[in-house]
Design an enzyme around this catalytic site. Sequence first.
Site, short mmCIF file in Angstrom:
data_model
loop_
_atom_site.label_atom_id
_atom_site.label_comp_id
_atom_site.label_asym_id
_atom_site.label_seq_id
_atom_site.Cartn_x
_atom_site.Cartn_y
_atom_site.Cartn_z
N GLY A 231 38.73 43.44 46.50
CA GLY A 231 39.30 44.03 45.28
C GLY A 231 39.13 45.53 45.30
N ASN A 232 39.35 46.18 44.18
CA ASN A 232 39.13 47.62 44.09
C ASN A 232 38.66 48.00 42.70
OD1 ASN A 232 41.54 48.22 42.45
ND2 ASN A 232 42.63 47.52 44.28
N ARG A 233 38.45 49.28 42.48
CA ARG A 233 37.78 49.73 41.25
C ARG A 233 38.72 49.87 40.05
NH1 ARG A 233 32.78 51.59 42.65
NH2 ARG A 233 32.52 52.28 44.81
N SER A 234 39.97 49.51 40.19
CA SER A 234 40.90 49.70 39.07
C SER A 234 40.51 48.83 37.87
CB SER A 234 42.32 49.34 39.52
OG SER A 234 43.18 49.34 38.40
N ALA A 304 46.78 49.15 41.13
CA ALA A 304 46.16 49.54 42.41
C ALA A 304 46.27 48.33 43.33
CB ALA A 304 44.71 49.94 42.18
#
Length: 451
Positions: A231-234, A304
């Site tokens: 995943g990512n930080r969005s 994102a």
Amino acid sequence: MTGRLAGRFVGLGITGSIAAYKAVDLLRLLRAEGAEVQCLLSTGASRFVAPLALEALSRRRVDADVLDLLPDGRIGHIIVADAADAVLVAPASAAWLAAMASGLASDTVTATCLATAAPVVVAPAMDGEMWGHPATRANVARLRDGFGYVVVDPDVGPLASGQTGPGRLATLPAIVDAVVAAVAGRPIRAGGPGELPPTTGDVRETDLLGRRIVVTAGGTSEPIDPVRFIGNRSTGKMGVAVAEAARDRGADVTLVAGSVSVPLPGGLRVIRAETASAMLQVLLDALGGADGRAGFDALVMAAAVADFRPRAVETTKLARAGGLTLDLVATPDVLATVAERARGLATVPLLVGFAAETGSLDRVPEKLRRKGVDMMVANDVSEPGSGFGTDTDRVTLVSADGGSEAWPLLPKRVVADRILDRVRSLLDERDASPQTGGTPPAGGRDGGAPR
Ligand code: CTP
């Protein structure tokens, strides 16, 4: 707009006198003369007059606190001081005259007067004895002779105390005449609407009525096994802000949400899409095109999207023993694929991408061309106050025509509205140009597309 104050911007300072109730009518007269008005309230004035009435008539949030910032983060009284063609203080109470005479800038009216180079017109109103007191006489003389302010003397008549005498606020037409005379022959000071305090949302209220807008928000999650994912930080804050703003402005909104950690708004359609491929499928379905027409007018791609996914997804949980090497492959470029598919349609939707960069924004124009979009909202996510999870953003808007505009650090909702201002005007331009075959809005707005 015609009128003796057309194109003029007036700061209307209202202070704590009973005559403050007349300020609403005074505001109406100034507006009828064509002026844009920003109301400034001293602390006492808020007890005599309701800000809501002033806000509705001026279409600007009332500035009642010298320490308050404008909704877009600028310092209210300085913006008014710099842009005003005139500052009018009506009614001016005895206490305010005293504060002003000594430069005591503890309220927004005094602060604006101190900071401005514009003519200041003052219309006092108070009890007759107060008006006649040597202190008031000295203060008025200082304003008139020392500061060069125009003082519209009060009339003689019945006063709030029940007595009759001098102290009654001059007639409203006489006060407006004094403002007209004060600005006569002077150039308009503000360079454009951008230099004035912002208007309230009701101006924009329905400017996207009938527009179908798709917004993506949040990060995608690419599964490794049934438990883990990439995943990512969005957080989805920016995309949700755009979706909410579009909804508030009357658009028919579809929010395509990946992994989002802020509450999802009501009043719009939400479709969940966990992975890049799922998001692509949702968008291609929404784009449609079987009849040659796009299923939406604009796509704002704030999500994102993960750039990589594991080549294979394990069906059972991977054990820790033995370590793990992931074989990653690139995800589809969702935006570029939608842009490609949209190009073949008779009505091409407007496409807005986001570019989260670290350090420099040099790559953005090339990214815009590569993805085939109309604009890119670029920001440096390594800068404090900008990027993932923050409530503010400092972005640069890069357009396909080569234009680039750097905006200051602003709340995400303000950034969202500014992006939508651009979307709206580009859609309006497309509607007006038959070659590009823009989609006319489904209803309600003026100036529908010639098709
Ligand atoms: N985007 C997309 N599909 C992807 C990756 C990104 O649709 N697989 C979209 C994002 O939603 C964003 C825009 O493309 O609107 C730019 O994203 P960004 O991550 O900055 O660009 P990348 O394509 O990842 O380019 P690079 O890896 O070179 O930064």
